[in-house]
Scaffold this active site. Structure first.
Site, PDB file in Angstrom:
ATOM      1  CD  GLU A  87      -8.883  -2.634  -1.191  1.00 35.67           C
ATOM      2  OE1 GLU A  87      -9.427  -2.763  -0.085  1.00 35.67           O
ATOM      3  OE2 GLU A  87      -8.092  -3.481  -1.647  1.00 35.67           O
ATOM      4  CG  ASP A 119      -1.717  -1.261   1.403  1.00 39.73           C
ATOM      5  OD1 ASP A 119      -2.135  -1.838   0.381  1.00 39.73           O
ATOM      6  OD2 ASP A 119      -1.923  -1.678   2.564  1.00 39.73           O
TER       7      ASP A 119
HETATM    8  O1  FUB Z   1      -3.236  -3.598   3.401  1.00 39.48           O
HETATM    9  C1  FUB Z   1      -4.545  -3.853   3.824  1.00 39.48           C
HETATM   10  C2  FUB Z   1      -5.522  -3.488   2.763  1.00 39.48           C
HETATM   11  O2  FUB Z   1      -5.268  -4.263   1.600  1.00 39.48           O
HETATM   12  C3  FUB Z   1      -5.448  -2.075   2.283  1.00 39.48           C
HETATM   13  O3  FUB Z   1      -5.978  -1.142   3.161  1.00 39.48           O
HETATM   14  C4  FUB Z   1      -6.151  -2.214   0.997  1.00 39.48           C
HETATM   15  O4  FUB Z   1      -6.053  -1.123   0.145  1.00 39.48           O
HETATM   16  C5  FUB Z   1      -5.513  -3.467   0.456  1.00 39.48           C
HETATM   17  O5  FUB Z   1      -4.288  -3.202  -0.165  1.00 39.48           O
END
Ligand code: FUB
Length: 372
Positions: free
Chosen positions: A273, A57
């Protein structure tokens, strides 16, 4: 639907690093990047930026001419994959720094630990950072200390400050009032106004905030309304203190080429997301992950709030389930920071990478294939 484990063929990529992760231990990868091909023979276009720890991320920023990457610090907590992403059980953040793209990368010490955040219980997911008036701000999601039907709390977004971009960061005692869900990304416009983009469905819980109130018994995935507008990511103007929202949270709506909202069933295009916004040529690029179809997409708008018109894929699926990125201009070029699972072959043990991002003359973006 869930954040599934990879097929066995992908797990074949697992080197000795896979065995380092026993339950309850903080697995660290071994410094072995000799395998530059995925199990199916495709060659990765870039290599992990660091191998000492697992990172994911990546939110990249240029501060004082150096590149800082605010990333998740993946660990193996011995938790099986599930619908809510509980296997992503991160507990702290480490900041990466480099003087130039392609140069040596410094891995900073712990910048913020969940044990030092009064309101948070677990899962320090994708962070971001900002700088204003001599202070660095670290934004991070975590589950609060309430309990839902699964015995876990709602995601909220916190902020912590430091005079040093590497930290350590001191957290505010409570989460940002009015914040919810996860994956904060702060964009500061040319006039100095900052906006936070945030949210994620499934484990990120946006679907549980349908009426503006958290429903602890809400769906674990989405709204199951394929023929209705998809759940939108969120956008909100920040106050100049950079610690509070200046207004009610709004939807960052993505439209198709005809001006209609992207529908919930359009999994190749709908928001899941990992929002990230940048500005180029007077246009606002709203970029995001599609989650279960594993694309990084972009949509373009005329102002920070949108609506944003869908344009295409920035990045094809990487190795691993999640795809999460950031885009930054440095030294006259644009760079895509992203992650995959090259080092471990496991969805929850990821490694950060970078590659150049190009633009066509009309401002559109040629799709990047993470393999040659
Ligand atoms: O790293 C945990 C979660 O997985 C992140 O918040 C999302 O964007 C995905 O990458």
């Amino acid at each position: 639907m869930r954040y599934p484990t990879l097929p066995l063929v992908i797990l074949g990529a697992c080197l000795a690093a896979c065995n380092a992760g026993t339950a309850g231990n903080q697995a660290e990868p071994e410094a072995n990047t000799s395998v530059a091909r995925a199990p199916d023979g495709r060659e990765y276009i870039s290599q992990p930026l660091v191998t000492e720890i697992f990172t994911a991320d990546p939110s990249a920023h240029v501060f004082d001419g150096k590149i800082y990457v605010y990333a998740s610090h993946d660990i193996d907590a011995g938790i099986a994959d599930d619908d809510l992403g509980n296997q992503y059980a991160m507990r702290d953040y480490r900041v990466l720094r480099m003087d130039r793209i392609g140069g040596p990368v410094t891995v900073g010490p712990v910048a913020l630990d969940v044990k030092d955040v009064p309101w948070a219980s677990q899962q320090m997911w994708a962070p971001d950072a900002a700088y204003k008036n001599g202070t660095y701000y670290l934004y991070f999601p975590a589950r609060d200390r309430t309990k839902d039907k699964n015995g876990i709390g709602a995601f909220r977004i916190g902020v912590a400050t430091s005079k040093n971009p590497m930290g350590p960061f001191t957290p505010e005692p409570n989460y940002i009032p009015g914040s919810f869900s996860m994956d904060p990304a702060v964009f500061t416009d040319a006039d100095g106004t900052s906006y936070m983009y945030f949210g994620g469905i499934w484990g990120g819980q946006l679907q549980r905030w349908k009426d503006g109130v958290y429903d602890p018994n809400g769906s674990d995935t989405d709204l199951m309304q394929d023929d209705k507008p998809a759940i939108s990511g969120k956008v909100v103007k920040m106050n100049t203190d950079m610690k509070t929202f200046a207004e009610p949270v709004r939807d960052a709506v993505i439209l198709d080429e005809k001006g209609n909202p992207i529908l919930g069933g359009d999994h190749d295009r709908r928001f899941f997301e990992a929002a990230w916004v940048f500005k180029r040529g007077g246009k606002y690029y709203y970029t995001y992950s599609t989650g279960d179809t594993h694309f990084v997409n972009y949509a373009i708008g005329d102002n920070p709030y949108g609506p944003f018109t869908f344009k295409g894929h920035i990045l094809k699926p990487v190795q691993g389930w999640t795809s999460h990125h950031s885009i930054v201009e440095w030294n006259g070029k644009w760079w895509l920071f992203y992650h995959d699972t090259q080092l471990s072959g496991k969805n929850h043990l990821r490694n950060v990478k970078v590659t150049e991002l190009k633009f066509n003359d009309d401002g559109t973006i040629p799709t990047i294939d993470p393999f040659r």
